[in-house]
Design a protein around this motif. Structure first.
Motif, PDB file in Angstrom:
ATOM      1  N   UNK A 174      50.655  37.236  66.141  1.00 55.59           N
ATOM      2  CA  UNK A 174      49.795  36.984  67.308  1.00 55.59           C
ATOM      3  C   UNK A 174      49.919  38.110  68.325  1.00 55.59           C
ATOM      4  N   UNK A 175      51.150  38.505  68.656  1.00 52.67           N
ATOM      5  CA  UNK A 175      51.354  39.606  69.612  1.00 52.67           C
ATOM      6  C   UNK A 175      50.739  40.898  69.086  1.00 52.67           C
ATOM      7  N   UNK A 176      50.844  41.109  67.767  1.00 51.63           N
ATOM      8  CA  UNK A 176      50.262  42.303  67.147  1.00 51.63           C
ATOM      9  C   UNK A 176      48.759  42.313  67.314  1.00 51.63           C
ATOM     10  N   UNK A 177      48.105  41.175  67.080  1.00 53.12           N
ATOM     11  CA  UNK A 177      46.650  41.083  67.262  1.00 53.12           C
ATOM     12  C   UNK A 177      46.277  41.399  68.712  1.00 53.12           C
ATOM     13  N   UNK A 178      47.014  40.836  69.663  1.00 55.15           N
ATOM     14  CA  UNK A 178      46.705  41.085  71.076  1.00 55.15           C
ATOM     15  C   UNK A 178      46.892  42.560  71.423  1.00 55.15           C
ATOM     16  N   UNK A 179      47.967  43.169  70.911  1.00 54.57           N
ATOM     17  CA  UNK A 179      48.206  44.588  71.165  1.00 54.57           C
ATOM     18  C   UNK A 179      47.050  45.436  70.637  1.00 54.57           C
ATOM     19  N   UNK A 180      46.595  45.120  69.442  1.00 58.86           N
ATOM     20  CA  UNK A 180      45.503  45.896  68.848  1.00 58.86           C
ATOM     21  C   UNK A 180      44.192  45.673  69.593  1.00 58.86           C
ATOM     22  N   UNK A 181      43.973  44.449  70.083  1.00 61.01           N
ATOM     23  CA  UNK A 181      42.756  44.166  70.870  1.00 61.01           C
ATOM     24  C   UNK A 181      42.762  44.958  72.166  1.00 61.01           C
ATOM     25  N   UNK A 182      43.942  45.160  72.742  1.00 57.43           N
ATOM     26  CA  UNK A 182      44.053  45.929  73.984  1.00 57.43           C
ATOM     27  C   UNK A 182      43.947  47.435  73.746  1.00 57.43           C
ATOM     28  N   UNK A 183      44.085  47.847  72.498  1.00 59.19           N
ATOM     29  CA  UNK A 183      44.069  49.268  72.158  1.00 59.19           C
ATOM     30  C   UNK A 183      42.687  49.759  71.804  1.00 59.19           C
ATOM     31  N   UNK A 184      42.681  50.856  71.067  1.00 54.74           N
ATOM     32  CA  UNK A 184      41.420  51.537  70.776  1.00 54.74           C
ATOM     33  C   UNK A 184      40.999  51.496  69.317  1.00 54.74           C
ATOM     34  N   UNK A 185      41.563  50.587  68.516  1.00 53.29           N
ATOM     35  CA  UNK A 185      41.095  50.544  67.132  1.00 53.29           C
ATOM     36  C   UNK A 185      39.666  49.997  67.132  1.00 53.29           C
ATOM     37  N   UNK A 186      38.916  50.358  66.131  1.00 50.83           N
ATOM     38  CA  UNK A 186      37.522  49.911  66.017  1.00 50.83           C
ATOM     39  C   UNK A 186      37.461  48.390  65.894  1.00 50.83           C
ATOM     40  N   UNK A 187      36.366  47.818  66.364  1.00 52.25           N
ATOM     41  CA  UNK A 187      36.199  46.371  66.292  1.00 52.25           C
ATOM     42  C   UNK A 187      36.250  45.879  64.856  1.00 52.25           C
ATOM     43  N   UNK A 188      35.651  46.634  63.940  1.00 57.90           N
ATOM     44  CA  UNK A 188      35.649  46.215  62.537  1.00 57.90           C
ATOM     45  C   UNK A 188      37.087  46.172  61.993  1.00 57.90           C
ATOM     46  N   UNK A 189      37.938  47.073  62.427  1.00 56.48           N
ATOM     47  CA  UNK A 189      39.347  47.061  62.001  1.00 56.48           C
ATOM     48  C   UNK A 189      40.071  45.862  62.597  1.00 56.48           C
ATOM     49  N   UNK A 190      39.810  45.557  63.877  1.00 56.37           N
ATOM     50  CA  UNK A 190      40.412  44.381  64.510  1.00 56.37           C
ATOM     51  C   UNK A 190      39.930  43.104  63.814  1.00 56.37           C
ATOM     52  N   UNK A 191      38.647  43.041  63.477  1.00 54.85           N
ATOM     53  CA  UNK A 191      38.109  41.880  62.760  1.00 54.85           C
ATOM     54  C   UNK A 191      38.869  41.653  61.458  1.00 54.85           C
ATOM     55  N   UNK A 192      39.150  42.740  60.745  1.00 56.99           N
ATOM     56  CA  UNK A 192      39.857  42.639  59.474  1.00 56.99           C
ATOM     57  C   UNK A 192      41.296  42.170  59.674  1.00 56.99           C
ATOM     58  N   UNK A 193      41.964  42.680  60.708  1.00 59.07           N
ATOM     59  CA  UNK A 193      43.342  42.265  61.008  1.00 59.07           C
ATOM     60  C   UNK A 193      43.380  40.768  61.300  1.00 59.07           C
ATOM     61  N   UNK A 194      42.469  40.299  62.144  1.00 57.31           N
ATOM     62  CA  UNK A 194      42.427  38.877  62.503  1.00 57.31           C
ATOM     63  C   UNK A 194      42.095  38.026  61.279  1.00 57.31           C
ATOM     64  N   UNK A 195      41.115  38.449  60.491  1.00 57.80           N
ATOM     65  CA  UNK A 195      40.748  37.693  59.289  1.00 57.80           C
ATOM     66  C   UNK A 195      41.924  37.590  58.335  1.00 57.80           C
TER      67      UNK A 195
END
Length: 198
Positions: A142-163
């Motif tokens: 969960x903390x990792x997802x939040x960290x990545x959401x606050x960062x600059x990775x592409x939305x599609x990459x964040x979508x994949x991490x969450x999925x």
């Protein structure tokens, strides 16, 4: 973060050896000085029972070599006051396909190592935000997802991490949603979009 007080004086070789055992055999020159074991370590370097691992880092010779040794080494460097985070944590958790080029570490204090491979992020984490990965700590999914959401990775990459996090049961969508409430608007919107895609 739970860990050793860096100012605490080690009491000899047995304690230094125990500390090294917690970190896959790694220990630092600073820890040697605190333990007062300089002569014993010099002798170990000469007889081969201790090896140089990196600048300021030593290792008990014959320690089993493993794929996570680099993480264990930096945990020793920062006296356990460190957690693998961001893209590196996602990679360890098997979330997404970020393939980080750098090792991302979150630390509240301490002298950063002189290496281009390590990215040090200055911040304190609570015990609920980290979990043990054996010889080191890593941010929770969960903390990792939040960290990545606050960062600059592409939305599609964040979508994949969450999925991936939800699909493999590393955390539930509701946990991510609840934890994301306190985020800045941009990061919260990114989490909302990622969850909508699950």
């Amino acid at each position: 973060m739970a860990g050793n007080d860096a100012s605490r004086r080690l009491h000899g070789w047995a304690e230094l050896h125990e500390l090294a055992a917690r970190h896959a055999g790694f220990f630092t020159a600073r820890q040697v000085m605190r333990a007062g074991c300089e002569a014993r370590v010099r002798a170990g370097l000469e007889d081969g029972s201790i090896a140089r691992a990196a600048m300021g880092m030593l290792r008990i010779a014959g320690s089993p070599v493993g794929p996570l040794d680099e993480y264990a080494m930096w945990a020793a460097w920062f006296d356990d006051e460190v957690a693998v985070s961001h893209q590196s944590a996602a990679d360890l958790h098997g979330l997404g396909r970020l393939r980080p080029r750098f090792l991302h570490l979150s630390v509240p204090a301490g002298r950063p190592p002189v290496t281009p491979r390590v990215v040090v992020l200055r911040r304190a984490l609570t015990g609920a935000e980290v979990e043990s990965a054996g010889p080191f700590l890593v941010t929770t999914p969960v903390r990792t997802v939040l960290d990545l959401a606050e960062g600059d990775i592409a939305q599609v990459a964040l979508d994949e991490v969450v999925a991936d996090a939800v699909a493999i049961g590393r955390c539930a969508a509701g946990e991510i949603r609840a934890a994301g409430v306190g985020l800045a608007p941009r990061a919260a919107a990114r989490v909302h979009r990622a969850l909508a895609a699950v």
